[in-house]
Design an enzyme around this catalytic site. Structure first.
Site, mmCIF file in Angstrom:
data_model
loop_
_atom_site.group_PDB
_atom_site.id
_atom_site.type_symbol
_atom_site.label_atom_id
_atom_site.label_comp_id
_atom_site.label_asym_id
_atom_site.label_seq_id
_atom_site.Cartn_x
_atom_site.Cartn_y
_atom_site.Cartn_z
ATOM 1 N N SER A 13 5.013 44.630 86.598
ATOM 2 C CA SER A 13 5.069 42.839 86.444
ATOM 3 C C SER A 13 6.190 42.909 86.306
ATOM 4 O O SER A 13 6.227 41.496 86.496
ATOM 5 C CB SER A 13 3.880 42.501 85.827
ATOM 6 O OG SER A 13 3.762 43.229 84.787
ATOM 7 N N HIS B 213 4.050 44.860 93.664
ATOM 8 C CA HIS B 213 3.365 44.235 92.911
ATOM 9 C C HIS B 213 1.819 43.249 92.929
ATOM 10 O O HIS B 213 1.994 42.187 94.039
ATOM 11 C CB HIS B 213 4.157 42.937 92.438
ATOM 12 C CG HIS B 213 3.444 42.729 91.264
ATOM 13 N ND1 HIS B 213 3.807 41.193 90.841
ATOM 14 C CD2 HIS B 213 2.958 42.597 89.777
ATOM 15 C CE1 HIS B 213 3.119 40.916 88.925
ATOM 16 N NE2 HIS B 213 2.065 42.454 88.534
ATOM 17 N N GLU C 46 3.729 40.387 95.724
ATOM 18 C CA GLU C 46 4.969 40.562 95.476
ATOM 19 C C GLU C 46 5.481 41.877 96.176
ATOM 20 O O GLU C 46 5.460 42.537 95.633
ATOM 21 C CB GLU C 46 5.142 40.348 94.598
ATOM 22 C CG GLU C 46 5.320 38.548 94.007
ATOM 23 C CD GLU C 46 5.331 38.802 92.093
ATOM 24 O OE1 GLU C 46 6.400 37.722 92.269
ATOM 25 O OE2 GLU C 46 5.478 39.554 91.837
ATOM 26 N N ASN D 298 5.153 36.583 87.512
ATOM 27 C CA ASN D 298 4.800 36.344 86.175
ATOM 28 C C ASN D 298 6.443 35.402 85.578
ATOM 29 O O ASN D 298 6.480 34.430 83.995
ATOM 30 C CB ASN D 298 5.148 38.223 85.514
ATOM 31 C CG ASN D 298 4.054 38.250 86.028
ATOM 32 O OD1 ASN D 298 3.263 37.870 86.236
ATOM 33 N ND2 ASN D 298 3.774 39.347 86.126
HETATM 34 N N1 CAA Z 1 -13.991 43.065 93.147
HETATM 35 C C1 CAA Z 1 -14.139 42.662 94.426
HETATM 36 N N2 CAA Z 1 -14.905 41.133 94.746
HETATM 37 C C2 CAA Z 1 -14.283 40.008 93.177
HETATM 38 C C3 CAA Z 1 -13.516 41.580 92.283
HETATM 39 C C4 CAA Z 1 -13.667 42.503 92.288
HETATM 40 N N3 CAA Z 1 -12.835 42.610 90.813
HETATM 41 N N4 CAA Z 1 -14.008 40.359 91.100
HETATM 42 C C5 CAA Z 1 -14.063 39.023 92.039
HETATM 43 N N5 CAA Z 1 -14.646 39.320 92.582
HETATM 44 C C6 CAA Z 1 -15.201 37.908 93.980
HETATM 45 C C7 CAA Z 1 -16.150 37.771 93.831
HETATM 46 O O1 CAA Z 1 -17.926 38.295 94.330
HETATM 47 C C8 CAA Z 1 -17.197 36.771 94.501
HETATM 48 O O2 CAA Z 1 -17.098 36.608 95.607
HETATM 49 P P1 CAA Z 1 -17.638 35.234 96.918
HETATM 50 O O3 CAA Z 1 -16.612 34.122 96.340
HETATM 51 O O4 CAA Z 1 -17.724 36.074 97.902
HETATM 52 O O5 CAA Z 1 -18.468 34.560 96.220
HETATM 53 C C9 CAA Z 1 -15.527 35.836 94.138
HETATM 54 O O6 CAA Z 1 -14.237 37.213 94.147
HETATM 55 C C10 CAA Z 1 -15.591 34.717 92.700
HETATM 56 O O7 CAA Z 1 -15.313 35.629 91.906
HETATM 57 P P2 CAA Z 1 -16.990 34.863 90.887
HETATM 58 O O8 CAA Z 1 -17.977 34.229 91.228
HETATM 59 O O9 CAA Z 1 -17.340 35.810 90.111
HETATM 60 O O10 CAA Z 1 -16.221 34.114 89.930
HETATM 61 P P3 CAA Z 1 -14.807 33.291 89.658
HETATM 62 O O11 CAA Z 1 -15.830 31.954 90.752
HETATM 63 O O12 CAA Z 1 -14.702 32.608 89.093
HETATM 64 O O13 CAA Z 1 -13.320 33.875 90.009
HETATM 65 C C11 CAA Z 1 -11.691 34.813 89.514
HETATM 66 C C12 CAA Z 1 -13.335 34.800 89.429
HETATM 67 C C13 CAA Z 1 -11.738 34.856 91.054
HETATM 68 C C14 CAA Z 1 -11.204 36.167 88.516
HETATM 69 C C15 CAA Z 1 -10.883 33.266 89.767
HETATM 70 O O14 CAA Z 1 -11.274 32.873 87.965
HETATM 71 C C16 CAA Z 1 -9.195 33.294 89.652
HETATM 72 O O15 CAA Z 1 -8.880 33.353 90.047
HETATM 73 N N6 CAA Z 1 -9.415 33.702 88.148
HETATM 74 C C17 CAA Z 1 -7.497 33.705 88.101
HETATM 75 C C18 CAA Z 1 -7.588 35.201 88.453
HETATM 76 C C19 CAA Z 1 -5.675 35.217 88.156
HETATM 77 O O16 CAA Z 1 -4.692 34.655 88.319
HETATM 78 N N7 CAA Z 1 -5.081 36.273 88.740
HETATM 79 C C20 CAA Z 1 -3.505 36.741 88.031
HETATM 80 C C21 CAA Z 1 -3.479 37.320 87.566
HETATM 81 S S1 CAA Z 1 -0.686 37.575 87.599
HETATM 82 C C22 CAA Z 1 -1.067 39.020 87.617
HETATM 83 O O17 CAA Z 1 -2.163 40.068 87.655
HETATM 84 C C23 CAA Z 1 0.068 39.488 88.074
HETATM 85 C C24 CAA Z 1 0.512 39.750 86.594
HETATM 86 O O18 CAA Z 1 1.731 40.776 86.575
HETATM 87 C C25 CAA Z 1 -0.325 40.035 85.020
#
Ligand code: CAA
Length: 291
Positions: free
Chosen positions: A119, A140, A152, A190
Site C-alpha cells: 500500500s 494494489h 491501483e 493512501n
Molecule cells: N466478501 C464478500 N462480500 C462482502 C464482504 C466480503 N469480504 N464484505 C462485505 N460484503 C458485502 C455484503 O455482503 C454486502 O452485500 P450487499 O450489498 O449485496 O448486501 C455489502 O458488501 C455491504 O456489506 P454489509 O451490509 O455487511 O455492511 P456495510 O453496508 O456496512 O458495508 C463496507 C461494509 C463495504 C466495508 C463499508 O462499510 C465500506 O465501504 N467501508 C469503507 C471501506 C474502505 O474504505 N475500504 C478501503 C480501505 S483502504 C484500503 O484498503 C487501502 C489500503 O492500502 C489500506
C-alpha cells in the site's frame, strides 16, 4: 499476455480477498502462506464470503463450487513456479517482501509477472532487487477486496508497456476499475486517506472529539460509509502507522508526522479488528470505544 494461473503470497486479510476475486473470475489460484493454519482459515473465510454473495443472488451456487475448486493452497513458495502472475500480499514490511521475491526468483518462468499489493512501499526499489524490473508492478487492492471496485496500478520506473497492458486486462477481467498511480510514497489512495485517518487520531488525542463523535461526524457530515477511527481499526492500526511512516520518511514533511496516540495503540498491540481491540473494543456484542 494470457494470464491463467495466479499465485498469491500471504493468506491474510488482503490475500484471501485477492484469491476470492481471481477464482470467481476464472483464474486458477495458488494461495501460499508460511502457516497451514492461516491457509485453512483463509479457505474457510473465502467459502463464507462467496456464500454471502450466493445468498444475495450475486453468484450462483455452481459458480461458487467452480471457484472454490480453482483454489489450491501451499506452504512452499516453489509451488508458485508455474504461475503466470504472482501477487505478493504479505506483511507491509519491506524486508519481508524482498525476502519473498528473492526466494521466488529461482522457481518462476521467464514470462512471469511479479507484483506487490503493497500500500505504500516503492515499487521501483522492490523491482530493482529482482531479475525482471520491467515485468514488475504495484497491484494494489482495497479492503474488502470482493466489494471495493478500485485497483491501483503502479508502474515502477522500469515497468514496460506490455506488463502494464496485461494488468489492465486482468483488472477488466476481474470486473474492477483500474486507477494508474505514479510510484511515489503511498501512491494515490493512501496518500490522501492516511493523513485523514492520522488527523482523526490527532483530533482524538487533542480532545477535540470522542471516538464516537469523530466517527459520527464523518459518517453523517461527509457521507463516509465508516468513520475514520472505525476504518483505521478495519484496515489495521499497524498498517496505518507503517503507511504514515513511509509518507513521513519518503516526503520529509512534518504534516505526515504519525500521531503519538496511533503509535501508542500499536505499541499496546491494539491493532484494531484483527486483535479485537483498537479505537473500539470488539470483544463484546457491540463495539465499545476504548477512549
Ligand atoms: N466478501 C464478500 N462480500 C462482502 C464482504 C466480503 N469480504 N464484505 C462485505 N460484503 C458485502 C455484503 O455482503 C454486502 O452485500 P450487499 O450489498 O449485496 O448486501 C455489502 O458488501 C455491504 O456489506 P454489509 O451490509 O455487511 O455492511 P456495510 O453496508 O456496512 O458495508 C463496507 C461494509 C463495504 C466495508 C463499508 O462499510 C465500506 O465501504 N467501508 C469503507 C471501506 C474502505 O474504505 N475500504 C478501503 C480501505 S483502504 C484500503 O484498503 C487501502 C489500503 O492500502 C489500506
Amino acid at each position: 499476455m494470457d494470464i491463467r494461473t495466479v499465485g498469491v503470497v500471504g493468506a491474510g486479510q488482503m490475500g484471501n480477498g485477492i484469491a476470492h476475486v481471481f477464482a470467481l473470475s476464472g483464474f486458477d489460484v495458488v494461495l501460499n502462506d508460511i502457516s497451514t493454519d492461516a491457509l485453512d482459515k483463509a479457505v474457510s473465510l473465502i467459502d463464507r464470503n462467496i456464500e454471502r454473495q450466493v445468498s444475495r443472488g450475486k453468484v450462483s451456487a455452481e459458480d461458487k463450487a467452480t471457484a472454490m475448486g480453482r483454489i489450491t493452497t501451499t506452504t512452499k513458495l516453489p509451488d508458485l513456479g508455474p504461475c503466470d502472475l504472482i501477487i505478493e500480499a504479505a506483511t507491509e514490511r519491506e524486508t519481508v517482501k524482498q525476502a519473498i521475491f528473492e526466494d521466488l526468483l529461482p522457481h518462476i518462468q521467464p514470462h512471469t509477472i511479479l507484483t506487490s499489493n503493497t500500500s505504500s512501499i516503492s515499487i521501483t526499489r522492490l523491482a530493482s532487487r529482482t531479475d525482471r524490473p520491467e515485468r514488475f508492478m504495484g497491484f494494489h487492492f482495497m479492503n474488502p477486496v470482493p466489494v471495493m471496485q478500485l485497483v491501483e496500478l503502479i508502474r515502477g520506473i522500469a515497468t514496460d508497456e506490455p506488463t502494464y497492458k496485461t494488468l489492465l486486462g486482468v483488472v477488466e477481467k476481474l470486473g474492477k476499475t483500474a486507477a494508474s498511480a505514479e510510484d511515489f510514497p503511498a501512491f494515490i489512495v493512501n496518500r490522501i486517506l492516511m493523513p485523514m485517518i492520522n488527523e482523526a487520531v490527532y483530533t482524538l488525542y487533542e480532545g477535540v472529539g470522542s471516538v464516537r463523535s469523530i466517527d459520527q461526524s464523518l459518517k453523517l457530515g461527509a457521507n463516509h460509509p465508516m468513520g475514520p477511527l472505525e476504518l483505521a481499526d478495519f484496515i489495521g492500526l499497524d498498517t496505518c502507522l507503517a503507511i504514515m511512516n513511509v509518507l513521513h520518511d519518503g516526503l520529509a514533511d512534518t504534516k505526515y508526522r504519525p500521531c503519538p496516540l496511533l503509535v501508542k495503540y500499536v505499541e499496546a498491540g491494539w491493532l484494531g479488528r484483527k486483535t479485537e481491540r483498537g479505537f473500539y473494543d470488539y470483544r463484546g456484542e457491540e463495539p465499545v470505544p476504548t477512549r
